[in-house]
Structures are given as C-alpha cells and as structure tokens.
Write a protein that holds these residues in place. Structure first.
Motif, mmCIF file in Angstrom:
data_model
loop_
_atom_site.group_PDB
_atom_site.id
_atom_site.type_symbol
_atom_site.label_atom_id
_atom_site.label_comp_id
_atom_site.label_asym_id
_atom_site.label_seq_id
_atom_site.Cartn_x
_atom_site.Cartn_y
_atom_site.Cartn_z
ATOM 1 N N LEU A 182 54.381 -76.204 25.151
ATOM 2 C CA LEU A 182 54.096 -75.669 26.481
ATOM 3 C C LEU A 182 52.985 -76.463 27.164
ATOM 4 O O LEU A 182 53.040 -76.702 28.382
ATOM 5 C CB LEU A 182 53.731 -74.190 26.395
ATOM 6 C CG LEU A 182 54.854 -73.255 25.920
ATOM 7 C CD1 LEU A 182 54.313 -71.852 25.690
ATOM 8 C CD2 LEU A 182 55.992 -73.219 26.945
ATOM 9 N N VAL A 183 51.994 -76.871 26.400
ATOM 10 C CA VAL A 183 50.930 -77.703 26.966
ATOM 11 C C VAL A 183 51.520 -79.021 27.466
ATOM 12 O O VAL A 183 51.226 -79.475 28.579
ATOM 13 C CB VAL A 183 49.826 -77.958 25.922
ATOM 14 C CG1 VAL A 183 48.851 -79.023 26.415
ATOM 15 C CG2 VAL A 183 49.080 -76.664 25.606
ATOM 16 N N LEU A 226 51.560 -80.269 31.410
ATOM 17 C CA LEU A 226 50.907 -81.512 31.822
ATOM 18 C C LEU A 226 51.852 -82.435 32.578
ATOM 19 O O LEU A 226 51.399 -83.305 33.325
ATOM 20 C CB LEU A 226 50.329 -82.223 30.600
ATOM 21 C CG LEU A 226 49.155 -81.505 29.925
ATOM 22 C CD1 LEU A 226 48.687 -82.264 28.690
ATOM 23 C CD2 LEU A 226 47.994 -81.314 30.898
ATOM 24 N N ASP A 227 53.155 -82.262 32.385
ATOM 25 C CA ASP A 227 54.115 -83.102 33.108
ATOM 26 C C ASP A 227 54.053 -82.883 34.617
ATOM 27 O O ASP A 227 54.463 -83.757 35.392
ATOM 28 C CB ASP A 227 55.539 -82.850 32.602
ATOM 29 C CG ASP A 227 55.902 -83.741 31.419
ATOM 30 O OD1 ASP A 227 55.070 -84.589 31.046
ATOM 31 O OD2 ASP A 227 57.004 -83.583 30.872
ATOM 32 N N TRP A 285 64.345 -77.627 23.178
ATOM 33 C CA TRP A 285 63.689 -76.708 24.099
ATOM 34 C C TRP A 285 64.394 -75.357 24.193
ATOM 35 O O TRP A 285 63.925 -74.464 24.903
ATOM 36 C CB TRP A 285 63.555 -77.354 25.477
ATOM 37 C CG TRP A 285 62.508 -78.427 25.474
ATOM 38 C CD1 TRP A 285 62.696 -79.747 25.210
ATOM 39 C CD2 TRP A 285 61.106 -78.249 25.695
ATOM 40 N NE1 TRP A 285 61.491 -80.414 25.258
ATOM 41 C CE2 TRP A 285 60.501 -79.527 25.546
ATOM 42 C CE3 TRP A 285 60.300 -77.154 25.995
ATOM 43 C CZ2 TRP A 285 59.133 -79.731 25.702
ATOM 44 C CZ3 TRP A 285 58.936 -77.356 26.150
ATOM 45 C CH2 TRP A 285 58.367 -78.620 26.005
ATOM 46 N N SER A 286 65.487 -75.195 23.478
ATOM 47 C CA SER A 286 66.105 -73.862 23.408
ATOM 48 C C SER A 286 65.430 -72.996 22.358
ATOM 49 O O SER A 286 65.747 -71.813 22.231
ATOM 50 C CB SER A 286 67.602 -73.986 23.096
ATOM 51 O OG SER A 286 67.819 -74.501 21.785
ATOM 52 N N THR A 287 64.496 -73.564 21.616
ATOM 53 C CA THR A 287 63.739 -72.808 20.616
ATOM 54 C C THR A 287 62.976 -71.662 21.281
ATOM 55 O O THR A 287 62.378 -71.838 22.337
ATOM 56 C CB THR A 287 62.737 -73.745 19.898
ATOM 57 O OG1 THR A 287 63.457 -74.796 19.258
ATOM 58 C CG2 THR A 287 61.910 -72.997 18.876
ATOM 59 N N ARG A 288 62.990 -70.513 20.656
ATOM 60 C CA ARG A 288 62.210 -69.371 21.137
ATOM 61 C C ARG A 288 61.540 -68.674 19.950
ATOM 62 O O ARG A 288 62.187 -68.458 18.940
ATOM 63 C CB ARG A 288 63.101 -68.365 21.894
ATOM 64 C CG ARG A 288 63.666 -68.879 23.219
ATOM 65 C CD ARG A 288 62.547 -69.176 24.230
ATOM 66 N NE ARG A 288 63.062 -69.607 25.523
ATOM 67 C CZ ARG A 288 63.368 -70.870 25.848
ATOM 68 N NH1 ARG A 288 63.226 -71.822 24.943
ATOM 69 N NH2 ARG A 288 63.788 -71.158 27.053
ATOM 70 N N PRO A 289 60.243 -68.352 20.071
ATOM 71 C CA PRO A 289 59.371 -68.702 21.191
ATOM 72 C C PRO A 289 59.015 -70.181 21.158
ATOM 73 O O PRO A 289 59.009 -70.808 20.100
ATOM 74 C CB PRO A 289 58.139 -67.833 20.960
ATOM 75 C CG PRO A 289 58.099 -67.652 19.466
ATOM 76 C CD PRO A 289 59.533 -67.568 19.015
ATOM 77 N N LEU A 290 58.692 -70.726 22.323
ATOM 78 C CA LEU A 290 58.304 -72.132 22.402
ATOM 79 C C LEU A 290 56.896 -72.301 21.840
ATOM 80 O O LEU A 290 55.989 -71.533 22.190
ATOM 81 C CB LEU A 290 58.352 -72.605 23.857
ATOM 82 C CG LEU A 290 59.758 -72.848 24.414
ATOM 83 C CD1 LEU A 290 59.723 -72.976 25.926
ATOM 84 C CD2 LEU A 290 60.390 -74.080 23.791
ATOM 85 N N PRO A 291 56.679 -73.292 20.976
ATOM 86 C CA PRO A 291 55.338 -73.522 20.424
ATOM 87 C C PRO A 291 54.329 -73.841 21.531
ATOM 88 O O PRO A 291 54.669 -74.438 22.558
ATOM 89 C CB PRO A 291 55.537 -74.725 19.496
ATOM 90 C CG PRO A 291 57.005 -74.731 19.185
ATOM 91 C CD PRO A 291 57.678 -74.207 20.418
ATOM 92 N N HIS A 295 57.254 -84.679 22.606
ATOM 93 C CA HIS A 295 58.096 -83.478 22.669
ATOM 94 C C HIS A 295 59.255 -83.612 23.646
ATOM 95 O O HIS A 295 59.989 -82.639 23.850
ATOM 96 C CB HIS A 295 57.249 -82.257 23.040
ATOM 97 C CG HIS A 295 56.162 -81.938 22.063
ATOM 98 N ND1 HIS A 295 56.406 -81.796 20.711
ATOM 99 C CD2 HIS A 295 54.830 -81.768 22.235
ATOM 100 C CE1 HIS A 295 55.257 -81.527 20.091
ATOM 101 N NE2 HIS A 295 54.296 -81.514 20.990
ATOM 102 N N SER A 296 59.446 -84.771 24.239
ATOM 103 C CA SER A 296 60.497 -84.905 25.248
ATOM 104 C C SER A 296 61.882 -84.671 24.650
ATOM 105 O O SER A 296 62.784 -84.185 25.332
ATOM 106 C CB SER A 296 60.437 -86.281 25.907
ATOM 107 O OG SER A 296 60.622 -87.300 24.942
ATOM 108 N N ALA A 297 62.079 -85.024 23.386
ATOM 109 C CA ALA A 297 63.391 -84.862 22.747
ATOM 110 C C ALA A 297 63.447 -83.632 21.858
ATOM 111 O O ALA A 297 64.336 -83.515 21.008
ATOM 112 C CB ALA A 297 63.726 -86.119 21.936
#
Length: 420
Positions: free
Chosen positions: A180-181, A185-186, A170-176, A165-167
């Motif tokens: 978020l997990v 974890l990062d 992340w402007s998506t809303r709501p975030l899946p 999911h790094s790429a």
C-alpha cells in the motif's frame, strides 16, 4: 504545407540540456500525509469523492492489476491524489462502481503515467477522463533518456521511488502495508512531475505536440479486441504445418476458457511452452500426453481429458478449417521480403527511415513517437500519386498521424518517395 498556428515549427529546435547527475536521489519512503486507510465502503467512497471535489488542480491517478495471476486486466487497487484532498486508496473489488469519483473530478485534468495501460481498467470502473496529461509520453517528447516512472521522478525531482511490487498479486486480500505504501507513492509526486515536464515541453516548443498526443489517446477509446490472439503464443514459430497450428489454436482456446471460468492468468493454467511441446509431440493417447513435462503434475493430470480433447478435435478438422501460417492482412508484406518483391519500395523505405532518424535526433524525440512505423511502411509500400507533400500529408492524416507529426515529416517523406 501550412500548419495550424499551434503547430508552427521553428528552424532551431530546443534540445534538452545534458542531464546533471547531481547528488544521489533522496529515497521517498512514505506518503507525506501518512498512509491512508483503504477505501472499502460506499460511505468512505462518497466522503473521499467530496474531498476530491473540494480539492484543486490536476488529479493524479494510477491503478494496480494482477495480470500475471488473474484473468484479464481488471484493477485491484485505484490510487488517486489531488491537492487539498490527499491520497485515496480505493479497493474496487467491493466497490466496482466509482461513479462518485467520476462526478467529482471527471472534468479536471487527470495525470497518469503510461495512460494506455490503465485507462481500460479504469473505464471498467466508470472512470473516464476528459482531459489528460501522460507523464510517460511527455517524457518521451521531452527527450528524457529513461521514461519509467521511477527514472522520471529521480531525474526531475531528485527522489527515488520504492521498487519491487509492480508485478505483485494485487488481488491479494488484505493487501500488505508495504504494498500500500508503494501504491500510494506512485501518485505522491505525480502532479509535481507533470508540472516539471510541462515546463520542459514549453521551453522546447512542444506543448502543442503533447496536447495533440493526449487528445489522441482520449479519442482512441478502448483498444479493439485482438484478432487471433492465439498467434501470440510464445514459441509457436517452431510449428510448421497448418495441422499443428490448428492443434495449438484448439489448446489455446481450451486454456482460455478454463482460465476465464477460474479467473486465473492463462499462463498459470498451462504455460505456452507446454502447449507447443504437446503439439510437437502429437500424443495419440492421454497416457502419452501425461508423459510430457508439465502434464505430469497433479493439476494437469486432472485436466488431461481437457487438453487431449482439444488436440483430438483439431486432428479431426478438415484441411480448409485449419488456420493459415499467417493471417491475411491489409498491410504490406514483411520488410525483409521487400528487396526481392519490390526493390523500389525497399529503397523508399530506406530513405524514409534515414530522414526520420535525422528528425528524431534533431528534436530529441524517439523515432517511434515521431511517426508510427506501421504507417511509414504502408506509405512507402503504396505511395500516393502524385507523391507531393500535400498528398503525403493526407495519407498520414487518414492513418491517424497528428498535425505536429505531419508538419515535421510530410515533406521529407515525399522526398523519400521521389528518391526511391
């Protein structure tokens, strides 16, 4: 040359022990305290800031951006974790001012991985550390063979992080939830990684080196704006004339203006390859431009006047306003020209690189972290007179080298200059 007490060098460097592959890594699948709700309100932010202030020890910090989708490098999620405080997932879209967090932990050590990537977007939100531990840079100094976060976590803690999911956008809303997990974890074990790296650096006699590196990151502040950023267009090496460079610059500027207004990554508005193709084809009408690949699509058909107008403006520029093939700089010429132009400088650089490679191997530090390659090139092209260790040290210091780097390299570089 004398050094500060903290940078005294041993003649017998401690080298990292061979990596013991051991048992397979244990997957880290979920935050140990469960997935916290996303912080989206001022009330929740203040409550979490109070929890952070009541916590203890360093604070782990990370940020997720949407640079492949949105214009710029703004953060679209900020992850924070501190012992006794738990993990906070903060949405900076409704909360663009994170000063409550800054007040809570601004004076404690922040732990980031590859800090230079995240510090600018965190600063936009009012988050600026005064103490730093960069786990990626620490891993480089410690001689770890792989320094990505996942590889470091696996090597030091025997845990494997989720990937994939790094790429993401992340402007998506709501975030899946699975995103978020991944984000939580990062920072889940980042402080534990920091402690392991600090132990290794202490064993290797490199603690002071790391401290100087982290202080240099903080002192550097935000990066300066790039000069002529259009010159980074992929594929532009195929353009031969100044007129073509002017047309590319004009297209790039039109694309950048549109991308900024629409908050879209420039490459999603018009790929670099399409701009280069348009310049090479040099269409004389809008219809001719629309015959080119990519420009035939519906989105670019609507924008054809924007793109064609950019090309037309560049065609009308007088010769003296067109860009040169290379931007005038204050540095030495490309290294591949040294042997013909300045054979002595080429010999000095060869000797310097060989000496630095030996030091790099001796101390298990990548040569690019041992000393900036650009600084080495500048020194070998225009060495000081006299070229003794103290004079070389002064040049290195003026160029931003840290004292530990100067202590390791100044005498060797002085010898390389003399040998050339």
């Amino acid at each position: 040359m004398s050094t500060d007490p903290g940078t005294e060098l041993s003649s017998d460097p401690a080298t990292p022990a061979p990596v013991d592959e051991g048992p397979p890594a244990t997957p880290l699948l979920a935050p140990r305290d469960g997935l916290p709700p996303v912080i989206e309100t001022s009330t929740a932010l203040v409550a979490y800031a109070d929890a952070l202030a009541a916590g203890s020890g360093p604070v782990a910090v990370d940020a997720e951006r949407a640079s492949g989708y949105r214009y710029g490098q703004s953060a679209y999620l900020v992850q924070i974790r501190r012992a006794g405080s738990g993990t906070g997932l903060i949405d900076p879209v409704p909360l663009p001012d994170l000063s409550p967090v800054q007040r809570a932990v601004g004076d404690v050590e922040w732990v980031l991985h590859a800090a230079n990537q995240d510090l600018p977007c965190l600063a936009e939100l009012g988050l600026v550390p005064t103490k730093l531990f960069d786990t990626e840079l620490a891993a480089r100094l410690a001689g770890l063979p792989r320094v990505g976060l996942g590889a470091v976590v696996e090597s030091l803690l025997g845990l494997s992080l989720q990937k994939g999911h790094s790429a993401a956008d992340w402007s998506t809303r709501p975030l899946p939830e699975d995103w978020l997990v991944y984000a939580a974890l990062d920072v889940e074990v980042l402080v534990e990684v920091r402690d392991e790296l600090a132990r290794i650096l202490e064993e290797q006699g490199k603690t002071e080196w790391a401290r100087q590196e982290f202080e240099a990151i903080l002192a550097a502040g935000p990066p300066a704006a790039r000069v002529d950023p259009w010159r980074r267009t992929s594929g532009m090496h195929g353009l031969r004339s100044r007129r073509q460079l002017g047309m590319l610059r004009s297209l790039w500027q039109a694309r950048d203006d549109l991308a900024r207004r629409r908050d879209i990554a420039p490459g999603r508005v018009l790929p670099d390859s399409a701009m280069v193709s348009a310049v090479q084809a040099d269409p004389k009408t809008e219809s001719a431009l629309l015959e080119l690949p990519v420009f035939r699509g519906r989105a670019n058909r609507k924008l054809v006047s924007t793109w064609f107008g950019a090309l037309t403006r560049a065609r009308a520029l007088p010769e003296e306003e067109l860009p040169l093939h290379s931007r005038p700089g204050d540095g030495p010429p490309p290294v591949n020209r040294w042997a013909d132009r300045e054979p002595a400088a080429a010999a000095r650089l060869k000797a310097a690189r060989a000496a630095l490679a030996q030091v790099s191997e001796q101390w298990s530090v990548p040569v690019e972290n041992l000393l900036s390659p650009d600084l080495v090139r500048r020194l070998m092209w225009s060495p000081p007179t006299p070229a003794d260790p103290d004079s070389v040290a002064a040049v290195l210091r003026a160029g931003g080298a840290r004292e530990w780097q100067i202590g390791l390299t100044s005498a060797l570089l002085a010898e390389a200059i003399a040998a050339g």
